[in-house]
Design a protein around this motif. Structure first.
Motif, short mmCIF file in Angstrom:
data_model
loop_
_atom_site.label_atom_id
_atom_site.label_comp_id
_atom_site.label_asym_id
_atom_site.label_seq_id
_atom_site.Cartn_x
_atom_site.Cartn_y
_atom_site.Cartn_z
N THR A 137 0.85 -1.09 -0.18
CA THR A 137 0.12 -0.10 0.18
C THR A 137 0.94 1.58 0.07
N SER A 138 1.97 1.03 0.30
CA SER A 138 3.04 2.33 0.85
C SER A 138 3.68 2.29 -0.72
N GLU A 139 3.38 4.16 -0.56
CA GLU A 139 4.09 4.55 -2.27
C GLU A 139 6.04 4.56 -2.25
N LEU A 140 6.47 4.83 -1.27
CA LEU A 140 7.32 5.16 -0.38
C LEU A 140 8.60 3.83 -0.62
N VAL A 141 7.59 2.77 -1.12
CA VAL A 141 8.44 1.03 -1.18
C VAL A 141 8.10 0.47 -1.98
N ARG A 142 7.35 1.10 -2.91
CA ARG A 142 6.39 0.40 -3.67
C ARG A 142 7.21 -0.57 -4.76
N VAL A 143 7.98 1.10 -6.02
CA VAL A 143 9.34 0.34 -5.98
C VAL A 143 10.11 -1.01 -5.95
N GLY A 144 11.25 -0.68 -4.43
CA GLY A 144 11.54 -1.53 -4.26
C GLY A 144 10.40 -2.85 -3.62
N SER A 145 9.71 -2.61 -2.80
CA SER A 145 8.95 -4.51 -2.44
C SER A 145 8.55 -4.60 -4.20
N PHE A 146 8.05 -4.47 -4.86
CA PHE A 146 7.65 -4.94 -6.15
C PHE A 146 9.08 -5.52 -6.79
N THR A 147 10.13 -5.17 -6.73
CA THR A 147 10.48 -5.72 -7.12
C THR A 147 12.09 -6.60 -5.91
N HIS A 148 11.24 -7.45 -4.33
CA HIS A 148 12.39 -7.59 -3.90
C HIS A 148 11.21 -8.41 -2.93
N ASP A 182 16.54 -8.26 -12.13
CA ASP A 182 15.52 -7.62 -11.02
C ASP A 182 14.64 -9.11 -11.13
N ARG A 183 14.07 -8.78 -9.97
CA ARG A 183 12.86 -9.91 -10.64
C ARG A 183 11.55 -8.83 -9.94
N PHE A 184 10.71 -8.94 -11.25
CA PHE A 184 9.72 -7.79 -10.75
C PHE A 184 8.07 -8.79 -10.13
N LEU A 185 7.22 -8.57 -9.36
CA LEU A 185 6.41 -8.52 -8.94
C LEU A 185 5.53 -9.00 -9.63
N SER A 186 4.29 -9.90 -10.50
CA SER A 186 3.68 -10.30 -11.01
C SER A 186 2.22 -9.52 -10.94
N ASN A 187 1.69 -9.23 -9.31
CA ASN A 187 0.50 -9.76 -9.31
C ASN A 187 -0.11 -10.31 -9.73
N SER A 199 16.52 -17.23 -15.78
CA SER A 199 16.69 -17.03 -13.81
C SER A 199 15.67 -17.98 -13.29
N SER A 200 15.96 -17.93 -12.31
CA SER A 200 15.21 -18.30 -11.09
C SER A 200 13.51 -17.69 -10.67
N ASN A 237 7.01 -13.77 -8.93
CA ASN A 237 8.64 -12.68 -9.08
C ASN A 237 8.93 -13.33 -10.18
N ALA A 238 9.54 -12.79 -11.07
CA ALA A 238 10.21 -12.78 -12.77
C ALA A 238 11.40 -12.04 -13.17
N THR A 239 12.23 -12.14 -13.78
CA THR A 239 12.50 -10.64 -14.70
C THR A 239 11.68 -10.72 -15.94
N LEU A 240 11.85 -9.26 -16.59
CA LEU A 240 11.95 -8.12 -16.89
C LEU A 240 11.45 -9.58 -18.46
N ARG A 241 12.76 -9.74 -18.76
CA ARG A 241 13.56 -11.18 -19.90
C ARG A 241 12.74 -11.88 -20.15
N ASP A 242 12.22 -12.83 -18.75
CA ASP A 242 11.66 -14.51 -18.69
C ASP A 242 10.56 -14.33 -18.96
N TYR A 243 9.31 -13.43 -18.45
CA TYR A 243 8.01 -12.67 -18.41
C TYR A 243 7.96 -12.65 -19.93
N GLY A 244 8.56 -12.24 -20.55
CA GLY A 244 8.74 -11.90 -22.50
C GLY A 244 8.85 -13.51 -22.93
#
Length: 405
Positions: free
Chosen positions: A33-44, A122-127, A261-262, A280-287
């Motif tokens: 919910t917090s914008e301040l941690v959204r980028v960091g949380s959505f990649t970790h 980075d591994r990006f969160l899928s939601n 990547s894993s 959570n996965a890398t952008l290229r693996d989503y690709g």
């Protein structure tokens, strides 16, 4: 008409998203919910302790990685929205909180951009992009006979769901988000999704599913987006195959697909993957996943049919579903297949979508894939300019490569 074509000097709202703090990672109480941690949380996200009182499952990469060639130069994409004409890729990134943007055409990466100090590692969160992975797992289990039919009721595989709202609902209706269970998702901290999550954190996903007690419609009658439907499919998959969702997809999809990547998937306290998101996965693996789907499950570099072709086509083709699930009917814009969103228009195009702007768009005829990971200001892209502008940018890509609507 107005045109914009300026270089990107800074991503939108960098300070609001935590730039000066190094894009910090949140805690279990505020990461979503917090914008301040959204980028960091959505990649970790997989590193945040205490989420759902569960653990993290890993999907190991492939020993035979699917190659992604790179275009010699980035194409000159132009897109339009409202009175703004001839907008560029730079304009899109300057206007939207996109962490990663990837475009693949005919097997070659045409565009690969990152913002907010994110990178290809980075591994990006899928939601909710993860929901489509659950659907693919169901298709694979149908293929190998672990699941006999999508007309089977959920209770055939998960006996604890007998006498619950989900017990007699068919897998097909669950795939279409048409269980009929009363379930609200507003992402405001007071909806059914919030209550479901709290019960799941205390007692596990299976008990949380059993506690949904009200019905809003008969199964199959209407579309109602409910993450609980996907959780029930996850429970069915686990019971039918005798394997966790992660283990099953590692050997049936992630490795055969050629992931580089894993990937990581959060679980509940019993080790059941939270299949409605949390992948959570890398952008290229989503690709790579999108590229596989653009070929209806065929891995083009090896010729291996990784996913059952007929299932992929049925899951993603609006014309193969009843009228109430059509684009403009299921929602004012998108239609819905089997945990995939379907675009309006004559051509078959579909999307994997997650809140806060996670998107994979696929055009099988054009062999075109767009992947976007974002830190949008609001959960629903349509509640900000992102929904319309992502669609406009996608339409610009389709037009650039000769497609029409």
């Amino acid at each position: 008409m107005v045109g914009l074509d300026t270089a990107v000097s800074a991503a939108p709202d960098e300070e609001r998203l935590g730039r000066s703090l190094g894009y910090p990672v949140g805690q279990a109480s505020n990461w979503f919910t917090s914008e301040l941690v959204r980028v960091g949380s959505f990649t970790h996200q997989a590193e945040i302790p205490g989420l759902m009182n569960g653990s993290v499952h890993e999907l190991a990469p492939s020993s035979q990685v699917m190659p992604l060639m790179r275009s010699a130069r980035e194409p000159t994409i132009r897109w339009h929205v409202d009175a703004l004409r001839n907008l560029s890729v730079d304009d899109y990134l300057a206007r939207q909180r996109v962490m990663g943007l990837l475009v693949i055409k005919d097997g070659a990466v045409q565009i690969e951009r990152y913002q907010y100090r994110r990178s290809a590692q980075d591994r990006f969160l899928s939601n909710s992009v993860a929901k489509s992975l659950v659907s693919l797992a169901i298709g694979l289990a149908l293929q190998d006979g672990s699941i006999k039919s999508i007309e089977d009721p959920a209770e055939r595989y998960v006996s604890s769901l007998a006498h619950s709202q989900f017990g007699r609902v068919s897998l097909r209706d669950l795939l279409r988000m048409a269980s009929g269970a009363r379930f609200s998702e507003r992402y405001d901290g007071s909806d059914d999704l919030e209550y479901f999550g709290r019960v799941a954190a205390r007692e596990g996903l299976e008990l949380a599913a059993q506690q949904i007690s009200e019905r809003a419609a008969e199964p199959g009658q209407r579309f109602n987006y409910a993450s609980a439907d996907t959780i029930v499919l996850t429970l069915v998959l686990r019971a039918a195959t005798g394997s966790s969702l992660s283990d099953y997809l590692q050997r049936r999809l992630w490795q055969p697909m050629g992931a580089e990547s894993s990937a990581l998937w959060r679980t509940d306290r019993q080790g059941v993957e939270i299949g409605s998101g949390n992948f959570n996965a890398t952008l290229r693996d989503y690709g790579r996943l999108g590229w596989l789907l653009a070929h209806d499950g065929l891995r083009p570099d090896t010729g291996q049919q990784v996913l059952p072709r007929e299932y992929v086509q049925e899951a993603t083709d609006a014309s193969r579903h009843p009228p109430q699930f059509a684009p403009g009917q299921a929602t004012p814009y998108f239609g819905y297949g089997y945990q995939f969103w379907t675009f309006p228009g004559r051509a078959r195009r579909f999307a994997l979508l997650g809140v806060y702007g996670q998107m994979i768009f696929v055009d099988p005829a054009l062999k075109l894939v767009m992947v976007q990971t974002s830190a949008n200001a609001k959960p629903r892209a349509g509640d900000t300019s992102l929904g319309r502008e992502a669609d406009a940018f996608w339409r610009g890509l389709v037009a650039h490569y000769g497609g029409s609507w």
